[in-house]
Design a protein around this motif. Sequence first.
Motif, PDB file in Angstrom:
ATOM      1  N   ALA A 153       0.828  -1.200   0.000  1.00 18.57           N
ATOM      2  CA  ALA A 153       0.000   0.000   0.000  1.00 18.57           C
ATOM      3  C   ALA A 153       0.868   1.259   0.000  1.00 18.57           C
ATOM      4  O   ALA A 153       0.569   2.238  -0.693  1.00 18.57           O
ATOM      5  N   VAL A 154       1.942   1.246   0.774  1.00 18.23           N
ATOM      6  CA  VAL A 154       2.864   2.381   0.796  1.00 18.23           C
ATOM      7  C   VAL A 154       3.465   2.600  -0.592  1.00 18.23           C
ATOM      8  O   VAL A 154       3.580   3.730  -1.075  1.00 18.23           O
ATOM      9  N   ASP A 155       3.861   1.510  -1.262  1.00 18.87           N
ATOM     10  CA  ASP A 155       4.401   1.623  -2.621  1.00 18.87           C
ATOM     11  C   ASP A 155       3.384   2.251  -3.563  1.00 18.87           C
ATOM     12  O   ASP A 155       3.722   3.109  -4.388  1.00 18.87           O
ATOM     13  N   ALA A 156       2.120   1.823  -3.467  1.00 20.62           N
ATOM     14  CA  ALA A 156       1.069   2.361  -4.343  1.00 20.62           C
ATOM     15  C   ALA A 156       0.870   3.850  -4.098  1.00 20.62           C
ATOM     16  O   ALA A 156       0.735   4.643  -5.047  1.00 20.62           O
ATOM     17  N   VAL A 157       0.865   4.237  -2.839  1.00 21.84           N
ATOM     18  CA  VAL A 157       0.690   5.650  -2.501  1.00 21.84           C
ATOM     19  C   VAL A 157       1.865   6.480  -2.999  1.00 21.84           C
ATOM     20  O   VAL A 157       1.694   7.543  -3.611  1.00 21.84           O
ATOM     21  N   ASN A 158       3.085   5.999  -2.763  1.00 20.75           N
ATOM     22  CA  ASN A 158       4.267   6.747  -3.197  1.00 20.75           C
ATOM     23  C   ASN A 158       4.317   6.900  -4.706  1.00 20.75           C
ATOM     24  O   ASN A 158       4.695   7.953  -5.231  1.00 20.75           O
ATOM     25  N   ARG A 159       3.942   5.848  -5.413  1.00 27.66           N
ATOM     26  CA  ARG A 159       3.983   5.939  -6.874  1.00 27.66           C
ATOM     27  C   ARG A 159       2.937   6.926  -7.380  1.00 27.66           C
ATOM     28  O   ARG A 159       3.190   7.701  -8.296  1.00 27.66           O
ATOM     29  N   PHE A 160       1.763   6.910  -6.779  1.00 27.52           N
ATOM     30  CA  PHE A 160       0.713   7.838  -7.186  1.00 27.52           C
ATOM     31  C   PHE A 160       1.150   9.284  -6.924  1.00 27.52           C
ATOM     32  O   PHE A 160       1.057  10.155  -7.789  1.00 27.52           O
ATOM     33  N   ILE A 161       1.652   9.536  -5.715  1.00 28.10           N
ATOM     34  CA  ILE A 161       2.058  10.892  -5.351  1.00 28.10           C
ATOM     35  C   ILE A 161       3.236  11.353  -6.191  1.00 28.10           C
ATOM     36  O   ILE A 161       3.297  12.496  -6.651  1.00 28.10           O
ATOM     37  N   GLY A 162       4.201  10.460  -6.409  1.00 32.37           N
ATOM     38  CA  GLY A 162       5.431  10.846  -7.093  1.00 32.37           C
ATOM     39  C   GLY A 162       5.310  10.956  -8.592  1.00 32.37           C
ATOM     40  O   GLY A 162       6.052  11.705  -9.226  1.00 32.37           O
ATOM     41  N   GLU A 163       4.385  10.222  -9.199  1.00 32.75           N
ATOM     42  CA  GLU A 163       4.337  10.159 -10.658  1.00 32.75           C
ATOM     43  C   GLU A 163       3.020  10.636 -11.254  1.00 32.75           C
ATOM     44  O   GLU A 163       2.926  10.825 -12.452  1.00 32.75           O
ATOM     45  N   PHE A 164       2.013  10.808 -10.440  1.00 32.33           N
ATOM     46  CA  PHE A 164       0.673  11.022 -10.985  1.00 32.33           C
ATOM     47  C   PHE A 164       0.625  12.239 -11.900  1.00 32.33           C
ATOM     48  O   PHE A 164       1.025  13.329 -11.555  1.00 32.33           O
ATOM     49  N   ASP A 165       0.123  12.029 -13.116  1.00 33.20           N
ATOM     50  CA  ASP A 165      -0.067  13.073 -14.112  1.00 33.20           C
ATOM     51  C   ASP A 165      -1.425  12.826 -14.748  1.00 33.20           C
ATOM     52  O   ASP A 165      -1.611  11.826 -15.448  1.00 33.20           O
ATOM     53  N   PRO A 166      -2.413  13.695 -14.513  1.00 30.28           N
ATOM     54  CA  PRO A 166      -3.758  13.440 -15.017  1.00 30.28           C
ATOM     55  C   PRO A 166      -3.824  13.188 -16.510  1.00 30.28           C
ATOM     56  O   PRO A 166      -4.730  12.505 -16.994  1.00 30.28           O
ATOM     57  N   ALA A 167      -2.859  13.707 -17.264  1.00 23.67           N
ATOM     58  CA  ALA A 167      -2.916  13.555 -18.721  1.00 23.67           C
ATOM     59  C   ALA A 167      -2.221  12.301 -19.226  1.00 23.67           C
ATOM     60  O   ALA A 167      -2.357  11.930 -20.391  1.00 23.67           O
ATOM     61  N   ALA A 168      -1.472  11.626 -18.369  1.00 29.95           N
ATOM     62  CA  ALA A 168      -0.671  10.485 -18.825  1.00 29.95           C
ATOM     63  C   ALA A 168      -1.535   9.241 -19.025  1.00 29.95           C
ATOM     64  O   ALA A 168      -2.245   8.822 -18.118  1.00 29.95           O
ATOM     65  N   GLY A 169      -1.469   8.675 -20.211  1.00 28.41           N
ATOM     66  CA  GLY A 169      -2.126   7.404 -20.475  1.00 28.41           C
ATOM     67  C   GLY A 169      -3.616   7.468 -20.713  1.00 28.41           C
ATOM     68  O   GLY A 169      -4.260   6.439 -20.884  1.00 28.41           O
ATOM     69  N   GLY A 170      -4.189   8.653 -20.699  1.00 29.11           N
ATOM     70  CA  GLY A 170      -5.616   8.767 -20.980  1.00 29.11           C
ATOM     71  C   GLY A 170      -6.462   8.706 -19.720  1.00 29.11           C
ATOM     72  O   GLY A 170      -5.996   8.409 -18.618  1.00 29.11           O
ATOM     73  N   GLU A 172      -8.903   6.664 -18.718  1.00 30.66           N
ATOM     74  CA  GLU A 172      -9.130   5.393 -18.040  1.00 30.66           C
ATOM     75  C   GLU A 172      -7.961   5.025 -17.131  1.00 30.66           C
ATOM     76  O   GLU A 172      -8.153   4.555 -16.014  1.00 30.66           O
ATOM     77  N   GLN A 173      -6.740   5.233 -17.626  1.00 28.83           N
ATOM     78  CA  GLN A 173      -5.576   4.932 -16.793  1.00 28.83           C
ATOM     79  C   GLN A 173      -5.500   5.864 -15.588  1.00 28.83           C
ATOM     80  O   GLN A 173      -5.117   5.450 -14.487  1.00 28.83           O
ATOM     81  N   ALA A 174      -5.870   7.119 -15.796  1.00 26.32           N
ATOM     82  CA  ALA A 174      -5.878   8.066 -14.681  1.00 26.32           C
ATOM     83  C   ALA A 174      -6.874   7.625 -13.611  1.00 26.32           C
ATOM     84  O   ALA A 174      -6.586   7.687 -12.406  1.00 26.32           O
ATOM     85  N   LYS A 175      -8.043   7.172 -14.038  1.00 26.60           N
ATOM     86  CA  LYS A 175      -9.039   6.682 -13.085  1.00 26.60           C
ATOM     87  C   LYS A 175      -8.535   5.456 -12.335  1.00 26.60           C
ATOM     88  O   LYS A 175      -8.781   5.299 -11.141  1.00 26.60           O
ATOM     89  N   GLU A 176      -7.832   4.573 -13.043  1.00 36.10           N
ATOM     90  CA  GLU A 176      -7.313   3.366 -12.412  1.00 36.10           C
ATOM     91  C   GLU A 176      -6.255   3.709 -11.367  1.00 36.10           C
ATOM     92  O   GLU A 176      -6.211   3.128 -10.277  1.00 36.10           O
ATOM     93  N   ARG A 177      -5.382   4.674 -11.687  1.00 37.11           N
ATOM     94  CA  ARG A 177      -4.363   5.087 -10.715  1.00 37.11           C
ATOM     95  C   ARG A 177      -5.014   5.703  -9.482  1.00 37.11           C
ATOM     96  O   ARG A 177      -4.591   5.455  -8.352  1.00 37.11           O
ATOM     97  N   MET A 178      -6.032   6.518  -9.719  1.00 33.57           N
ATOM     98  CA  MET A 178      -6.733   7.122  -8.587  1.00 33.57           C
ATOM     99  C   MET A 178      -7.417   6.051  -7.734  1.00 33.57           C
ATOM    100  O   MET A 178      -7.392   6.095  -6.498  1.00 33.57           O
ATOM    101  N   ARG A 179      -8.021   5.061  -8.395  1.00 37.22           N
ATOM    102  CA  ARG A 179      -8.694   3.987  -7.669  1.00 37.22           C
ATOM    103  C   ARG A 179      -7.690   3.223  -6.799  1.00 37.22           C
ATOM    104  O   ARG A 179      -7.964   2.909  -5.634  1.00 37.22           O
TER     105      ARG A 179
END
Length: 421
Positions: A153-170, A172-179
Motif C-alpha cells: 500500500a505504501v508503494d502504491a501511494v508513493n507511486r501515485f504521489i510521485g508520478e501522478f499526471d492526469p494527462a498520462a495514459g488517458g 481510463e488509466q488516470a481513473k485506475e491510478r486514482m482507484r
Amino acid sequence: MRGRPLEFVTDLATSYGDITSHLLHGQRLVMVHHPDLVRRVLRDNGHGYTKQGTPDDMMLRPLLGNGLLTSSGRDWELQRKMYAPAFRPARITAYDEVVTDCTQALVKHLAEAAESGEPLPMDHHLTGLTLGILIRVISGTDVGEIGNGFGEAVDAVNRFIGEFDPAAGGEEQAKERMRAYLQARKFLHLVTGTLIAARNGQRASADDLLGQIIGADHIASTDDLRDQVLTLIMAGHETTAKTLTWALHLLDQHPDVADQLAEEVQRVVGDGVPDASHFPDLQLCRNVISESMRLYPPVWLMSRRSVADDELGGYTIPAGTLVSISQWVLHHDPRFHEEPYAFRPSRFGPDAPDMHPFSYLPFGGGSRVCIGQHLAIFEATLVLAMLSRFRFSVTPDCVVEPEALVTMRPRNGLSTKVTRR
C-alpha cells in the motif's frame, strides 16, 4: 523534471549556480544549491519559511492529515513536544531488543534462502522489517501478516504521489491510478485504526508512545489520532528501509567493504546478537549507513514557501515564493564532498575532516530536522550488523537504478541471492 528529476536538478545547479529559478505550472520556483543558502532557509531564517502550501504539503496532507510532517505553528510545536521524550538518544537504546527480535525472524528466512538458492526481493523484506520494528516501538504490537500488505500500500501511494499526471495514459488509466491510490489509503487508515483500537483496550503506560498520543489533550478527534499515528509509521519505516536497501546494494558492489564490516561485527559482537552496548563500537556499520544516505538520500527534495520578503544569494525572494532544496544535489556537490559519486564510508569516520553541516541533510535541518533520526541510525546499524552474517548478490536480471518518487528507491527493486559467510 518529471521524466528525469535527478538529472534535471543536477543540471540546474551545474549550469546556473548556487541559486536558480524556473517556472513550474505557471509559478516561479527558486532552488538553492549551496549549504550557506540552505542554512538561511532552514535555520537562520527558518521562521520566515513554511511548509504550508508547498508541493510537500499538498502531496502528503490528503494521506497524513495534520500530522507532524504537515502541521505548522502551534500544532507542530505541541506535536513535537509530545514526541520528543520517546526519540531522545538516551531513550532509543531501550529499543535494541525490539530491533533484534524483529530482525531475527528475517535472519531465519535468509538462512532458508541461502540453503534453497531462491532469490529474495530484499527491498520488500526490509520494508516489512522496519515496519514491524516501528509498530513495536510505537505500540508494543506485533505487525504479523499485515506487513506485506502495508508495504504494498505504501508503494502504491508513493507511486501515485510521485508520478501522478492526469494527462498520462488517458482518462481510463488516470481513473485506475486514482482507484489504486484510494484503495491503498483506505487500507493504511484501516490498519492504523486497528492499532489504535487494540491499544485503547489496554492500560496506558508512561513509556508507551501510542498511549501518550491517545491521552494527549490537543488530540481532538479520532481523525487527529489516526493522522498522528499514520504519520509516525509512514515517516519512520519507509526511509530506514530504503537506506538499508541501498546499503546492501553498495556492499554488493564493494565486497572489500562488506568483508571489513563482517570482520568488525565479529570482533565487536562475536557470534551473539548485537545490543545497545555494542553500538558505539560498530563504527564501520554506522559509516556505511551514513554514506548510503549521502549517495542515495531517502528524501531527495524538500520545499518551503517564503512567509515574508527575504534575500538569498543577492536576490530578492518575494513573500509567497516557493523555494526548494535538493539533498541529491547537496550530497553530490564536489566542492563539499570529494569524489562525490564514490562509495567512501571513511568520510564519516572519527578522523574524517569536518563536513559543512548543511551539505549533508538526510534528515533535513533546522528546527524541523527529523525527530526520529537517532532511532533510524541506531536501528539501521543493528540490523546491518545482523545481516553481515550473509552475502547479498544482486541477481543479473535486476538493474539497480535510483527512482526519485517521494523517497529514493531502486526502480526495479533489489532482487538478491543470499549466501552464508
